[in-house]
Write an enzyme that holds these catalytic residues in place. Structure first.
Site, PDB file in Angstrom:
ATOM      1  N   SER A  69      -4.240   1.815  11.668  1.00  0.00           N
ATOM      2  CA  SER A  69      -2.924   1.315  12.073  1.00  0.00           C
ATOM      3  C   SER A  69      -2.925  -0.205  12.198  1.00  0.00           C
ATOM      4  CB  SER A  69      -2.524   1.937  13.418  1.00  0.00           C
ATOM      5  OG  SER A  69      -1.419   1.258  13.971  1.00  0.00           O
ATOM      6  N   ARG A  70      -2.067  -0.858  11.426  1.00  0.00           N
ATOM      7  CA  ARG A  70      -1.970  -2.317  11.475  1.00  0.00           C
ATOM      8  C   ARG A  70      -1.423  -2.792  12.821  1.00  0.00           C
ATOM      9  NH1 ARG A  70       1.044  -2.522   5.716  1.00  0.00           N
ATOM     10  NH2 ARG A  70       1.709  -0.533   6.533  1.00  0.00           N
ATOM     11  N   GLY A  96       7.420   9.381   8.935  1.00  0.00           N
ATOM     12  CA  GLY A  96       6.511  10.291   9.620  1.00  0.00           C
ATOM     13  C   GLY A  96       5.154   9.639   9.774  1.00  0.00           C
ATOM     14  N   THR A 144      -0.074   6.347  14.876  1.00  0.00           N
ATOM     15  CA  THR A 144      -0.100   4.881  14.881  1.00  0.00           C
ATOM     16  C   THR A 144      -0.829   4.317  16.095  1.00  0.00           C
ATOM     17  OG1 THR A 144       2.063   4.993  13.802  1.00  0.00           O
ATOM     18  CG2 THR A 144       1.359   2.846  14.565  1.00  0.00           C
ATOM     19  N   VAL A 198       1.744  -6.146   6.459  1.00  0.00           N
ATOM     20  CA  VAL A 198       2.793  -6.471   7.417  1.00  0.00           C
ATOM     21  C   VAL A 198       2.725  -5.487   8.575  1.00  0.00           C
ATOM     22  CG1 VAL A 198       5.286  -6.603   7.790  1.00  0.00           C
ATOM     23  CG2 VAL A 198       4.296  -7.442   5.652  1.00  0.00           C
ATOM     24  N   ASP A 213       4.451  10.451  14.548  1.00  0.00           N
ATOM     25  CA  ASP A 213       4.169   9.114  14.041  1.00  0.00           C
ATOM     26  C   ASP A 213       3.556   8.235  15.127  1.00  0.00           C
ATOM     27  OD1 ASP A 213       4.062   7.121  12.171  1.00  0.00           O
ATOM     28  OD2 ASP A 213       6.223   6.877  11.950  1.00  0.00           O
ATOM     29  N   GLU A 222       4.902  -4.202  11.106  1.00  0.00           N
ATOM     30  CA  GLU A 222       6.338  -4.239  11.360  1.00  0.00           C
ATOM     31  C   GLU A 222       6.679  -4.367  12.841  1.00  0.00           C
ATOM     32  OE1 GLU A 222       9.043  -4.553   9.814  1.00  0.00           O
ATOM     33  OE2 GLU A 222       8.744  -4.040   7.715  1.00  0.00           O
ATOM     34  N   LYS A 257       8.166   3.107  17.147  1.00  0.00           N
ATOM     35  CA  LYS A 257       6.792   3.484  17.488  1.00  0.00           C
ATOM     36  C   LYS A 257       5.810   2.346  17.211  1.00  0.00           C
ATOM     37  CE  LYS A 257       5.423   3.998  13.068  1.00  0.00           C
ATOM     38  NZ  LYS A 257       4.175   3.575  12.387  1.00  0.00           N
ATOM     39  N   LYS A 305       9.771   0.940   8.024  1.00  0.00           N
ATOM     40  CA  LYS A 305       9.851   1.266   9.443  1.00  0.00           C
ATOM     41  C   LYS A 305      10.070  -0.013  10.247  1.00  0.00           C
ATOM     42  CE  LYS A 305       6.893   5.329   8.900  1.00  0.00           C
ATOM     43  NZ  LYS A 305       5.630   6.000   9.282  1.00  0.00           N
ATOM     44  N   SER A 329       0.813  -1.214   0.000  1.00  0.00           N
ATOM     45  CA  SER A 329       0.000   0.000   0.000  1.00  0.00           C
ATOM     46  C   SER A 329       0.848   1.266   0.000  1.00  0.00           C
ATOM     47  CB  SER A 329      -0.960  -0.013   1.195  1.00  0.00           C
ATOM     48  OG  SER A 329      -0.256  -0.176   2.407  1.00  0.00           O
TER      49      SER A 329
END
Length: 334
Positions: free
Chosen positions: A252-253, A134, A246, A277, A242, A279, A189, A106, A12
């Protein structure tokens, strides 16, 4: 402007960045899966990740890595941390000398504990490097909502050129020479966001989230400074900015993973059900190990790691953090 930009990674964020660049310069988007590249080229959309975004005519999608990077004057890496090294190593022989390599990733590499720009230095020595990072929630960027980000590059002249390349009317890019601090803020983060998701999943409110975010900034700053970052960076877009996005956003995943953990779902089941993913899941162990290496306390990261490994139930995390020894607020920061 460069004659050509290539974005490696058609998830994405990679697709969104390629679309922004393609509106200004010829841009190639490399997809690991040939069927995805073919679909993007045929439909003018990335139906797997951003089905509603109509891609510019100047965007060329391909699964041929050599073709993608040929003639590129800027290489943008948008692959997950676990595949970053291998993709860059495969692309490197086809990239002209002195072409800058910019990371959007990230995360921290497992095993080596290397930041992505450190991987760039190892795999593509001599190439200028940097990071664009960011509060980059892709859905809002694609929708054209105003936001800001940071391009961190040591060379101020290159930083200014990249700032002009990546900026749009709704995507304002600042420069910062603190590559280490900006990159660590973006990676660390995600771990705090998992903790915020756990708290949300347990039904806690805004006070809890605010406390986690603020103490998360303290953790980011302690570790970031110990590893060579500048303290002020962690109060900016790549740190606090950020982290807020998030930890608070439904997009936010990493926050979503925490929320699902709080429901008692096994991690394997959570991650198996999405292409995206998170992270923070991959980065958490590396963060804890980095902190131990430099003697920095990171209680939030420690508890997230314990949950991810099944050592501590998600429902107990907040109680463990609240029960820690009382300390001054600025402990370890002065």
């Amino acid at each position: 402007m460069p004659a050509k930009v290539v974005v490696l990674g058609a998830g994405s964020w990679g697709t969104a960045m390629a679309a922004m660049c393609a509106r200004r310069v010829p841009t190639a988007l490399w997809a690991r899966r040939r069927e995805l590249a073919t679909s993007i080229a045929r439909l003018g959309r990335n139906v797997d990740y951003l089905p509603d975004l109509v891609l510019p005519a100047g965007l060329h999608a391909t699964a041929d890595l050599a073709e993608a990077v040929a003639g590129a004057e800027v290489v943008v890496m948008a692959v997950p941390s676990h595949g970053f090294r291998a993709v860059l190593a495969a692309a490197r022989p086809h990239v002209a000398a002195d072409v800058p390599v910019i990371s959007l990733t990230k995360g921290v590499e497992q095993g080596s504990l290397a930041r992505m720009t450190e991987v760039i230095v190892e795999v593509a020595p001599g190439h200028p490097f940097g990071v664009l990072t960011g509060p980059n929630l892709v859905g809002e960027i694609v929708a054209g909502h105003p936001t800001a980000s940071v391009v961190a590059v040591a060379d101020p002249g290159l930083a200014t050129e990249l700032q002009q390349l990546f900026s749009t009317g709704a995507f304002r890019v600042y420069t910062n020479p603190d590559v280490v601090g900006c990159e660590l803020g973006g990676a660390l983060k995600n771990v705090v966001a998992i903790a915020a998701g756990i708290a949300d999943g347990m039904g806690f409110g805004d006070n809890t989230r605010a406390a986690l975010i603020t103490r998360g900034v303290a953790e980011l700053t302690r570790l970031g400074v110990a590893l060579g970052g500048q303290p002020m960076t962690f109060g900016g877009l790549t740190g606090m900015g950020d982290l807020v996005a998030t930890c608070c956003s439904r997009q936010s995943r990493n926050r979503w993973v925490g929320e699902e953990l709080a429901k008692g779902r096994p991690l394997g089941e959570i991650t198996a059900g999405t292409r995206m993913v998170a992270e923070g899941v991959r980065t958490c162990d590396a963060v804890v190990e980095l902190a131990a290496r430099v003697g920095v306390e990171m209680p939030i990261a420690d508890q997230v790691a314990a949950v991810l490994h099944g050592v501590t139930p998600a429902a107990e995390v907040v109680a463990v953090l609240m029960g820690r020894e009382m300390k001054p607020e600025l402990h370890g920061l002065g």
